[in-house]
Design an enzyme around this catalytic site. Structure first.
Site, mmCIF file in Angstrom:
data_model
loop_
_atom_site.group_PDB
_atom_site.id
_atom_site.type_symbol
_atom_site.label_atom_id
_atom_site.label_comp_id
_atom_site.label_asym_id
_atom_site.label_seq_id
_atom_site.Cartn_x
_atom_site.Cartn_y
_atom_site.Cartn_z
ATOM 1 N N GLU A 93 -1.614 5.347 -11.502
ATOM 2 C CA GLU A 93 -1.159 3.954 -11.552
ATOM 3 C C GLU A 93 -2.357 3.011 -11.702
ATOM 4 O O GLU A 93 -3.406 3.222 -11.100
ATOM 5 C CB GLU A 93 -0.391 3.617 -10.273
ATOM 6 C CG GLU A 93 0.354 2.310 -10.307
ATOM 7 C CD GLU A 93 1.300 2.167 -9.116
ATOM 8 O OE1 GLU A 93 1.385 1.039 -8.602
ATOM 9 O OE2 GLU A 93 1.916 3.160 -8.704
ATOM 10 N N GLU A 143 -1.342 -6.874 -9.376
ATOM 11 C CA GLU A 143 -0.303 -7.369 -8.473
ATOM 12 C C GLU A 143 -0.635 -8.811 -8.115
ATOM 13 O O GLU A 143 -1.689 -9.093 -7.530
ATOM 14 C CB GLU A 143 -0.221 -6.520 -7.197
ATOM 15 C CG GLU A 143 0.416 -5.164 -7.429
ATOM 16 C CD GLU A 143 0.575 -4.376 -6.138
ATOM 17 O OE1 GLU A 143 1.474 -3.526 -6.088
ATOM 18 O OE2 GLU A 143 -0.206 -4.612 -5.185
ATOM 19 N N THR A 159 -5.970 -5.781 -7.863
ATOM 20 C CA THR A 159 -5.968 -4.658 -8.794
ATOM 21 C C THR A 159 -6.028 -3.365 -8.002
ATOM 22 O O THR A 159 -6.731 -3.269 -6.992
ATOM 23 C CB THR A 159 -7.160 -4.726 -9.769
ATOM 24 O OG1 THR A 159 -8.383 -4.669 -9.035
ATOM 25 C CG2 THR A 159 -7.120 -6.005 -10.599
ATOM 26 N N GLY A 183 -6.408 4.708 -1.901
ATOM 27 C CA GLY A 183 -6.443 3.302 -2.282
ATOM 28 C C GLY A 183 -7.783 2.885 -2.872
ATOM 29 O O GLY A 183 -8.849 3.261 -2.380
ATOM 30 N N TRP A 203 4.594 -7.728 3.486
ATOM 31 C CA TRP A 203 3.143 -7.545 3.434
ATOM 32 C C TRP A 203 2.389 -8.517 2.521
ATOM 33 O O TRP A 203 1.186 -8.741 2.709
ATOM 34 C CB TRP A 203 2.808 -6.131 2.932
ATOM 35 C CG TRP A 203 3.208 -5.911 1.495
ATOM 36 C CD1 TRP A 203 4.440 -5.558 1.045
ATOM 37 C CD2 TRP A 203 2.380 -6.052 0.330
ATOM 38 N NE1 TRP A 203 4.443 -5.470 -0.327
ATOM 39 C CE2 TRP A 203 3.188 -5.760 -0.795
ATOM 40 C CE3 TRP A 203 1.047 -6.403 0.132
ATOM 41 C CZ2 TRP A 203 2.699 -5.812 -2.095
ATOM 42 C CZ3 TRP A 203 0.555 -6.444 -1.166
ATOM 43 C CH2 TRP A 203 1.372 -6.144 -2.260
#
Length: 325
Positions: free
Chosen positions: A117, A121, A135, A146, A212
């Site tokens: 991915e 965002e 990003t 992450g 969140w």
């Protein structure tokens, strides 16, 4: 003889001008005339949201919205291994806390546990506070690891369209805002399978991230401001069939001017970096190269906000000084 000398001089001046101009360009623009943006029907399909997705301008502009019933989104009809992918996006204005607009690539529908991915965002905020952009880079299901970075923007993304682009090759991943590169991830043995390497589709969605997205969930979506509408246009799909990293005519390597622009953008506007998150990663991930700039970040990976906030306000008052980036 004089005319011959003048002709040679003219050629030299033209070449010198071209070389100088090339040094000033931050990102070579894709050859849009050779491969124009596709209409929605030619390249995309609706994912969800029924009437919350609307087409305008003969299918060249797409509006996706969020209300009490549902969000909405769409995806490319095909999947691509490497290329240049971009869209011009205008975000919802006014109170947008909890709202998430995403422009991203993924293969999660095919590889449930080992998906790749690449994300933009966009995270909404309360009235009077700015949208932020995050990003993400996930490879082979590495979402738990992450590789997130967040940035403030040097413009108001609700006033006009701005271009966001992902350039993905077999050795680099770059994120761009307008003509400025803001992030580069270089493939290395240390990353291994966590460098995205499988074909992905392109997505755009808007949804409720109240749990969140704004101040860790402190501020929720307030549906009295709905519908929240995100507008997309100039959707470009530039696959690189040879996987050589030149999709859309873009050079494989950043010029010195591009790299300097990226370093300035990151120094001025990055508000969180996973490489500086000592609470999450007491030892930085192997691809991280952490130097003296780490002093600009708290142990949480967040930028020392007082200095960064003053710096950002100074640039906005200057009337978009970062346009030079």
């Amino acid at each position: 003889m004089a005319w011959r000398f003048l002709s040679v001089l003219a050629v030299v001046l033209i070449l010198a001008a071209a070389s100088s101009a090339a040094d000033e360009v931050l990102i070579p623009r894709p050859a849009e005339a050779a491969a124009p943006a596709l209409t929605f029907g030619e390249g995309y399909t609706q994912l969800f949201g029924d009437s919350n997705l609307r087409l305008h301008g003969d299918g060249k502009r797409v509006h996706i919205s969020l209300d009490e019933r549902t969000g909405s989104g769409f995806a490319s009809q095909g999947a691509y291994l490497h290329g240049f992918f971009s869209a011009s996006i205008k975000l919802p204005s006014d109170y947008a806390a909890g709202v998430v607009v995403a422009f991203y690539m993924s293969n999660g529908d095919v590889y449930e546990k080992t998906h790749d991915e690449l994300d933009f965002e966009f995270l909404g905020n309360v009235s009077g506070k700015e949208w932020r952009v995050q990003t993400n880079v996930y490879g082979h299901g590495s979402t738990a690891v992450g590789r997130e970075e967040r940035y403030g923007l040097w413009f108001d993304p609700t006033e006009d369209f701005h271009r966001y682009a992902i350039h993905w090759t077999n050795r680099t991943i770059r994120f761009y805002i307008d003509e400025t590169p803001i992030r580069e991830v270089v493939r290395s043995e240390r990353m291994g399978l966590q460098f995205p390497s499988k074909p992905m589709s392109l997505y755009a969605t808007i949804w409720d991230g109240s749990s969140w997205a704004t101040s860790g969930g402190r501020y929720k979506v307030d549906y009295k401001y709905a519908p929240y509408v995100a507008q997309f246009t100039d959707l470009l799909l530039r696959p690189d069939p040879d996987h050589h990293g030149a999709a859309g005519g873009e050079a494989m390597s950043l010029s010195s001017a591009q790299r300097a622009a990226m370093e300035r953008a990151r120094a001025r506007h990055m508000t969180y970096g996973y490489c500086y998150d000592r609470a999450r990663y007491p030892a930085p991930l192997p691809e991280c190269s952490v130097g003296a700039e780490a002093a600009m970040y708290l142990p949480s990976g967040e930028a020392r906000s007082s200095d960064r906030r003053r710096h950002g306000k100074r640039h906005r008052r200057a009337g978009g000084a970062d346009a030079a980036l």
